[in-house]
Design a protein around this motif. Sequence first.
Motif, PDB file in Angstrom:
ATOM      1  N   ASN A 142       2.599  12.901 -13.546  1.00 16.42           N
ATOM      2  CA  ASN A 142       2.342  12.963 -15.130  1.00 16.42           C
ATOM      3  C   ASN A 142       1.483  11.709 -15.398  1.00 16.42           C
ATOM      4  OD1 ASN A 142       4.437  11.145 -14.266  1.00 16.42           O
ATOM      5  ND2 ASN A 142       5.131  11.269 -16.290  1.00 16.42           N
ATOM      6  N   LEU A 143       1.296  10.593 -14.604  1.00 14.58           N
ATOM      7  CA  LEU A 143       0.398   9.610 -15.044  1.00 14.58           C
ATOM      8  C   LEU A 143      -0.823   9.672 -14.339  1.00 14.58           C
ATOM      9  CD1 LEU A 143       2.710   6.444 -14.453  1.00 14.58           C
ATOM     10  CD2 LEU A 143       2.054   7.248 -16.709  1.00 14.58           C
ATOM     11  N   ILE A 176      -4.225   9.053 -12.297  1.00 12.38           N
ATOM     12  CA  ILE A 176      -4.343   8.376 -11.295  1.00 12.38           C
ATOM     13  C   ILE A 176      -5.471   7.062 -11.633  1.00 12.38           C
ATOM     14  CG2 ILE A 176      -6.359   9.366 -10.161  1.00 12.38           C
ATOM     15  CD1 ILE A 176      -5.277   8.447  -7.326  1.00 12.38           C
ATOM     16  N   GLU A 177      -6.165   7.347 -12.788  1.00 14.85           N
ATOM     17  CA  GLU A 177      -6.929   6.299 -13.406  1.00 14.85           C
ATOM     18  C   GLU A 177      -6.242   5.093 -13.924  1.00 14.85           C
ATOM     19  OE1 GLU A 177      -7.270   9.745 -14.100  1.00 14.85           O
ATOM     20  OE2 GLU A 177      -9.066   9.879 -12.743  1.00 14.85           O
ATOM     21  N   ASN A 178      -5.230   5.218 -14.299  1.00 15.27           N
ATOM     22  CA  ASN A 178      -4.147   4.073 -14.777  1.00 15.27           C
ATOM     23  C   ASN A 178      -3.922   3.148 -13.849  1.00 15.27           C
ATOM     24  OD1 ASN A 178      -4.048   5.942 -17.254  1.00 15.27           O
ATOM     25  ND2 ASN A 178      -1.825   5.747 -17.486  1.00 15.27           N
ATOM     26  N   THR A 179      -3.894   3.647 -12.547  1.00  9.02           N
ATOM     27  CA  THR A 179      -3.515   2.698 -11.397  1.00  9.02           C
ATOM     28  C   THR A 179      -4.894   2.140 -11.062  1.00  9.02           C
ATOM     29  OG1 THR A 179      -1.424   3.950 -11.006  1.00  9.02           O
ATOM     30  CG2 THR A 179      -2.413   2.521  -9.273  1.00  9.02           C
ATOM     31  N   THR A 180      -5.675   2.960 -10.850  1.00  5.46           N
ATOM     32  CA  THR A 180      -7.150   2.542 -10.124  1.00  5.46           C
ATOM     33  C   THR A 180      -7.655   1.405 -11.061  1.00  5.46           C
ATOM     34  OG1 THR A 180      -8.172   4.500 -10.970  1.00  5.46           O
ATOM     35  CG2 THR A 180      -7.243   4.398  -8.465  1.00  5.46           C
ATOM     36  N   ASP A 181      -7.573   1.880 -12.542  1.00  4.49           N
ATOM     37  CA  ASP A 181      -8.250   0.880 -13.532  1.00  4.49           C
ATOM     38  C   ASP A 181      -7.730  -0.292 -13.515  1.00  4.49           C
ATOM     39  OD1 ASP A 181     -10.008   3.023 -14.329  1.00  4.49           O
ATOM     40  OD2 ASP A 181      -9.214   3.293 -16.107  1.00  4.49           O
ATOM     41  N   CYS A 182      -6.249  -0.396 -13.582  1.00  2.15           N
ATOM     42  CA  CYS A 182      -5.791  -1.747 -13.368  1.00  2.15           C
ATOM     43  C   CYS A 182      -6.067  -2.500 -12.147  1.00  2.15           C
ATOM     44  CB  CYS A 182      -3.963  -1.343 -13.334  1.00  2.15           C
ATOM     45  SG  CYS A 182      -3.256  -2.902 -13.415  1.00  2.15           S
ATOM     46  N   LEU A 183      -6.141  -1.869 -11.170  1.00  2.00           N
ATOM     47  CA  LEU A 183      -6.506  -2.702  -9.778  1.00  2.00           C
ATOM     48  C   LEU A 183      -7.985  -2.945  -9.873  1.00  2.00           C
ATOM     49  CD1 LEU A 183      -4.666  -0.322  -7.170  1.00  2.00           C
ATOM     50  CD2 LEU A 183      -3.893  -2.628  -7.633  1.00  2.00           C
ATOM     51  N   SER A 184      -8.907  -2.379 -10.334  1.00  2.00           N
ATOM     52  CA  SER A 184     -10.351  -2.701 -10.299  1.00  2.00           C
ATOM     53  C   SER A 184     -10.435  -3.999 -11.191  1.00  2.00           C
ATOM     54  CB  SER A 184     -11.082  -1.520 -10.641  1.00  2.00           C
ATOM     55  OG  SER A 184     -10.804  -0.996 -11.869  1.00  2.00           O
ATOM     56  N   THR A 185      -9.711  -3.801 -12.364  1.00  2.00           N
ATOM     57  CA  THR A 185      -9.890  -4.733 -13.445  1.00  2.00           C
ATOM     58  C   THR A 185      -9.332  -6.265 -12.768  1.00  2.00           C
ATOM     59  OG1 THR A 185      -9.689  -3.199 -15.392  1.00  2.00           O
ATOM     60  CG2 THR A 185      -8.921  -5.474 -15.666  1.00  2.00           C
ATOM     61  N   MET A 186      -8.227  -5.937 -11.967  1.00  2.00           N
ATOM     62  CA  MET A 186      -7.829  -7.384 -11.574  1.00  2.00           C
ATOM     63  C   MET A 186      -8.853  -7.790 -10.416  1.00  2.00           C
ATOM     64  SD  MET A 186      -3.730  -6.271 -10.801  1.00  2.00           S
ATOM     65  CE  MET A 186      -3.337  -7.811 -10.076  1.00  2.00           C
ATOM     66  N   SER A 244       0.881  -1.304   0.001  1.00  2.00           N
ATOM     67  CA  SER A 244      -0.045   0.189   0.124  1.00  2.00           C
ATOM     68  C   SER A 244       0.883   1.303   0.065  1.00  2.00           C
ATOM     69  CB  SER A 244      -1.010   0.074   1.035  1.00  2.00           C
ATOM     70  OG  SER A 244      -1.749  -1.100   1.232  1.00  2.00           O
ATOM     71  N   ASP A 245       1.736   1.477   0.873  1.00  2.00           N
ATOM     72  CA  ASP A 245       2.842   2.349   0.821  1.00  2.00           C
ATOM     73  C   ASP A 245       3.448   2.521  -0.554  1.00  2.00           C
ATOM     74  OD1 ASP A 245       2.023   2.846   3.707  1.00  2.00           O
ATOM     75  OD2 ASP A 245       3.916   2.064   4.395  1.00  2.00           O
ATOM     76  N   SER A 246       3.909   1.570  -1.001  1.00  2.00           N
ATOM     77  CA  SER A 246       4.770   1.607  -2.378  1.00  2.00           C
ATOM     78  C   SER A 246       3.853   2.070  -3.568  1.00  2.00           C
ATOM     79  CB  SER A 246       5.096   0.164  -2.555  1.00  2.00           C
ATOM     80  OG  SER A 246       6.093  -0.136  -1.671  1.00  2.00           O
ATOM     81  N   THR A 247       2.520   1.632  -3.554  1.00  2.00           N
ATOM     82  CA  THR A 247       1.563   2.004  -4.474  1.00  2.00           C
ATOM     83  C   THR A 247       1.185   3.553  -4.303  1.00  2.00           C
ATOM     84  OG1 THR A 247       1.016  -0.341  -4.525  1.00  2.00           O
ATOM     85  CG2 THR A 247      -0.570   1.590  -5.551  1.00  2.00           C
ATOM     86  N   THR A 248       1.011   3.932  -3.036  1.00  2.00           N
ATOM     87  CA  THR A 248       0.535   5.305  -2.899  1.00  2.00           C
ATOM     88  C   THR A 248       1.820   6.173  -3.330  1.00  2.00           C
ATOM     89  OG1 THR A 248      -0.793   4.520  -0.950  1.00  2.00           O
ATOM     90  CG2 THR A 248      -0.062   6.949  -1.108  1.00  2.00           C
ATOM     91  N   LYS A 249       2.993   5.700  -2.821  1.00  2.00           N
ATOM     92  CA  LYS A 249       4.173   6.472  -3.025  1.00  2.00           C
ATOM     93  C   LYS A 249       4.285   6.400  -4.793  1.00  2.00           C
ATOM     94  CE  LYS A 249       9.206   6.680  -2.406  1.00  2.00           C
ATOM     95  NZ  LYS A 249      10.305   6.047  -1.963  1.00  2.00           N
ATOM     96  N   PHE A 250       4.051   5.332  -5.628  1.00  2.00           N
ATOM     97  CA  PHE A 250       4.209   5.548  -7.129  1.00  2.00           C
ATOM     98  C   PHE A 250       3.227   6.625  -7.388  1.00  2.00           C
ATOM     99  CE2 PHE A 250       2.306   3.944 -11.052  1.00  2.00           C
ATOM    100  CZ  PHE A 250       3.631   3.938 -11.819  1.00  2.00           C
TER     101      PHE A 250
END
Length: 178
Positions: free
Chosen positions: A68-69, A71-81, A56-62
């Motif tokens: 520039n990325l 946040i939807e890129n990360t949340t979409d990936c997680l929700s798809t998984m 969680s800490d690493s993902t939040t830090k990323f």
Amino acid sequence: MTNPAIQNDFSYYRRTLSRMRINNTPAEGENEVNNEMANRISLFYADATPMLKTLSDSTTKFVSENKNLPIENTTDCLSTMASVCKVMLETPEYRSRFTSEETVSFCLRVMVGVIILYDYVHPVGAFSKSSKIDMKGCIKVLRDQPPNSVEGLLNALRYTTKHLNDESTNKTIKSMLQ
């Protein structure tokens, strides 16, 4: 979370090493952990779910370091998984393809892990109405498993998520996790 004694065991190890140093008794071989590493290990195990906390800490830090990325890129990936795991577990056709219960257990753990990561990364969390994760469906999949195999996962959702106790969380979801 399922093995809280590990912190006590490690504390016992540290006390034993300390006594050995005071008595000038050498440790066996290279089994001794230096103080700095021992402190880091203690801090790691101090959390109820140390690996999930680290993720969680690493993902939040990323997310915070890569503005520039979107946040939807990360949340979409997680929700798809989470959705893929849920569908694989709830659909008899897909579930029948699993050759061992270890695979089922792995999918359940991945689903819960990405829900918790999503909850930390998404501004309003996994339990809000705007979440792209079907929380009711995911909790139902967990509830449909033998209770002793998923109690730790349900506890992880109850106690390690960030937004479960928000006022905006659907009362049905809260009651499903009680």
